[in-house]
Enzyme design. Structure first.
Site, mmCIF file in Angstrom:
data_model
loop_
_atom_site.group_PDB
_atom_site.id
_atom_site.type_symbol
_atom_site.label_atom_id
_atom_site.label_comp_id
_atom_site.label_asym_id
_atom_site.label_seq_id
_atom_site.Cartn_x
_atom_site.Cartn_y
_atom_site.Cartn_z
ATOM 1 N N HIS A 101 0.735 -1.368 0.047
ATOM 2 C CA HIS A 101 -0.052 0.122 0.120
ATOM 3 C C HIS A 101 0.911 1.311 0.031
ATOM 4 O O HIS A 101 2.090 1.246 0.358
ATOM 5 C CB HIS A 101 -0.804 -0.084 1.151
ATOM 6 C CG HIS A 101 -0.133 -0.164 2.501
ATOM 7 N ND1 HIS A 101 0.357 1.123 3.088
ATOM 8 C CD2 HIS A 101 0.022 -0.988 3.318
ATOM 9 C CE1 HIS A 101 0.961 0.727 4.076
ATOM 10 N NE2 HIS A 101 0.859 -0.358 4.484
ATOM 11 N N ASP B 176 4.003 -4.752 3.926
ATOM 12 C CA ASP B 176 5.365 -4.841 4.063
ATOM 13 C C ASP B 176 5.645 -6.166 4.354
ATOM 14 O O ASP B 176 6.518 -6.865 3.696
ATOM 15 C CB ASP B 176 6.112 -3.899 4.664
ATOM 16 C CG ASP B 176 5.524 -3.790 5.986
ATOM 17 O OD1 ASP B 176 4.622 -4.287 6.311
ATOM 18 O OD2 ASP B 176 5.901 -2.878 6.826
#
Length: 540
Positions: free
Chosen positions: A149, A431
């Site tokens: 994102h 992540d």
């Protein structure tokens, strides 16, 4: 050469006077001539002496000039004096070997502040992307994109400080912006026409708070993925026509976790990518696991490796005296207990301040500083180096990333055998999703996933074989794979293809290498031959 000597003397900064030649910088003989009326020389003798001195000086200057010219040529011949600028060496002869471009200039050793700004991924219009590049006549069959994102508001608040003042309402006139931002904002209001998994239908399709909420996507995050989509559109839609002219929903697969920031990031990328963003063609699927492991998430060994990795990380941190002193000083400045400050993960909030150009927060006894932030970031970089050296995370990553990589390989294989479904797939994640995939692929030198990071898998087919060769379209010998991370081709740095160049002159990596790696080779480091076996045994 004579003119050079003259100019050098006239402009010598050490001379008492600059400009035209003066009596202080002229030869002594000239001074005697000019002072003849006040000395012992007669006019005629002075004239003769002056003429002789002038002739001797001219001959002397010629001789000096000749010596200097010869010396200069000799130095160039011996390469003691560079003939061309050092930074602009002449290009070497053309080579048919694969060339991996260097897309950025980095400091000679990791610099915490440089790495932090790279993590911010501040949007710009000059990013160089190598997606879609291939040898002539190769056909692009499939593209699968895994993204992190975009820029978000912090997930943690630093105790006794004001939260970062960031507006999460999208405004096309506010920086950073994008040519498609206004149209994107308007188009998202029609999202009810799409097909959504139940969990996703309740999430907002745009960030919408004037004072950002924890973890909310910012306008920077939206712009980052609009830009990603536009880059990929130029490569895959306009150049290679990956989607058909009147593309159908079957050609596109979209999956996201149940967080608004991943959903909104995926929509922004798709809006920049698709030639016609038609809600009626869009189906968005929910993935409950941040590892995108779906029905294959049960893996006890993976969880044990993760626990060991977390212990390693903790021991390295508490053994760092400078880091502990820094946390104590930060806690003193803010008037809180060091334990309370560490639990608030201050680096997450400080990164937000840095990325958005905001002053670091202040407390009762002063303000946190760039020095504090630099020491925390420096410890993170040391942790990454230690993590690669110890190998615990690598074992965890192999098991964490296998389900996603296996789905990727299987989807590519279906497309190669003639199915047009899901030729373009997008996975919007975190992540903690991207990092294990990078590690499992053997990309140990890759940076930790920045905001709006993208990892792309491309499937290519080589040109038709010569007449008489019975190799068909679905034959593995004609299929090749490329892996790109943030626009850079990293295929030949992967574990499954780093040795390929030594065995063949083929410029792309055989898809068979990737398939073999996912099906069995990646488990060799775990003393197993399959995912199921590796998940239920423990290596020492």
């Amino acid at each position: 050469m004579l003119f050079f000597l003259r100019d050098l003397r006239e402009t010598d900064p050490s001379s008492p006077r600059s400009g035209p030649l003066s009596s202080r910088c002229r030869p002594t003989g000239y001074a005697v001539v000019e002072g003849a009326g006040h000395g012992w020389l007669t006019d005629s003798r002075a004239h003769a002496a002056g003429t002789m001195l002038a002739q001797n000086r001219f001959i002397l200057l010629l001789a000096v000039g000749a010596v200097l010219a010869v010396l200069s040529l000799s130095l160039q011949f011996l390469h003691l004096t560079p003939i061309t600028p050092i930074g602009e060496e002449r290009p070497a002869a053309k080579s048919r070997k694969r060339v991996i471009p260097v897309l950025h200039t980095e400091p000679p050793k990791p610099d915490p502040i440089y790495e932090a700004y790279a993590y911010c991924n501040i949007p710009n219009r000059t990013e160089q992307a190598w997606e879609g590049h291939s040898p002539a006549d190769y056909k692009l069959l499939s593209v699968q994109v895994l993204i992190r994102h975009g820029d978000r508001y912090p997930l943690y608040a630093i105790p006794k400080t004001k939260r970062p003042a960031i507006d999460c309402m999208l405004a096309p006139h506010r920086s950073p912006t994008h040519p498609k931002l206004a149209a994107f904002i308007n188009h998202m209001s029609w999202g009810g026409r799409a097909r959504w998994d139940a969990v996703l239908s309740a999430l907002p399709r745009l960030p919408s708070h004037s004072a950002c909420e924890m973890g909310e996507l910012t306008q920077t995050g939206v712009v980052q993925h609009l830009q990603n989509g536009q880059l990929l559109r130029g490569a895959y839609i306009e150049r290679h026509k990956l989607l058909s002219a009147g593309w159908s929903g079957r050609e596109l697969y979209v999956e996201t976790t149940g967080k608004s920031r991943t959903l909104q990031s995926g929509l922004a990328l798709l809006y920049g990518l698709l030639p016609d963003f038609d809600w009626a063609k869009l189906a968005v699927r929910h993935q409950w696991s941040t590892l995108f492991c779906g029905s294959s998430c049960d893996c006890p060994a993976r969880n044990r490796y993760l626990e060991e990795e977390q212990r390693r990380q903790y021991q390295l941190r508490v053994g760092d005296t400078l880091l502990e002193h820094t946390y104590a000083d930060m806690a003193r400045v803010l008037g809180v207990a060091p334990r309370q400050l560490r639990a608030a993960n201050p680096v997450d909030s400080l990164l937000c301040h840095l990325c958005h150009g905001l002053s670091f927060p202040c407390g009762a006894r002063g303000c946190l500083s760039l020095h504090h932030f630099s020491i925390i970031k420096r410890q993170q970089l040391e942790d990454e180096r230690d993590r690669r050296h110890r190998g615990l995370y690598q074992r965890y990553a192999l098991l964490a990333a296998h389900p996603f990589l296996n789905r990727t390989a299987s989807r590519m294989l279906r497309v190669a055998t003639g199915h047009r479904e899901e030729v373009l797939a997008l996975f919007s994640a975190h992540d903690v999703t991207v990092a294990p995939v990078l590690s499992a692929l053997g990309l140990s030198g890759a940076r930790f996933p920045r905001f709006a990071a993208r990892l792309v898998f491309e499937l290519w087919r080589s040109p038709p074989p010569a007449a008489g060769d019975r190799v068909g379209d679905g034959d593995l010998r004609r299929l090749f794979v490329r892996v790109l991370y943030n626009g850079e081709d990293v295929t030949f740095h992967t574990a499954f293809c780093h040795a390929h160049e030594r065995h063949t002159g083929q410029p792309l990596c055989p898809f068979a290498n990737f398939l073999s790696f996912v099906r069995s080779d990646m488990f060799a480091a775990l003393n197993a031959t399959s995912y199921q076996e590796a998940c239920r045994r423990r290596t020492t």
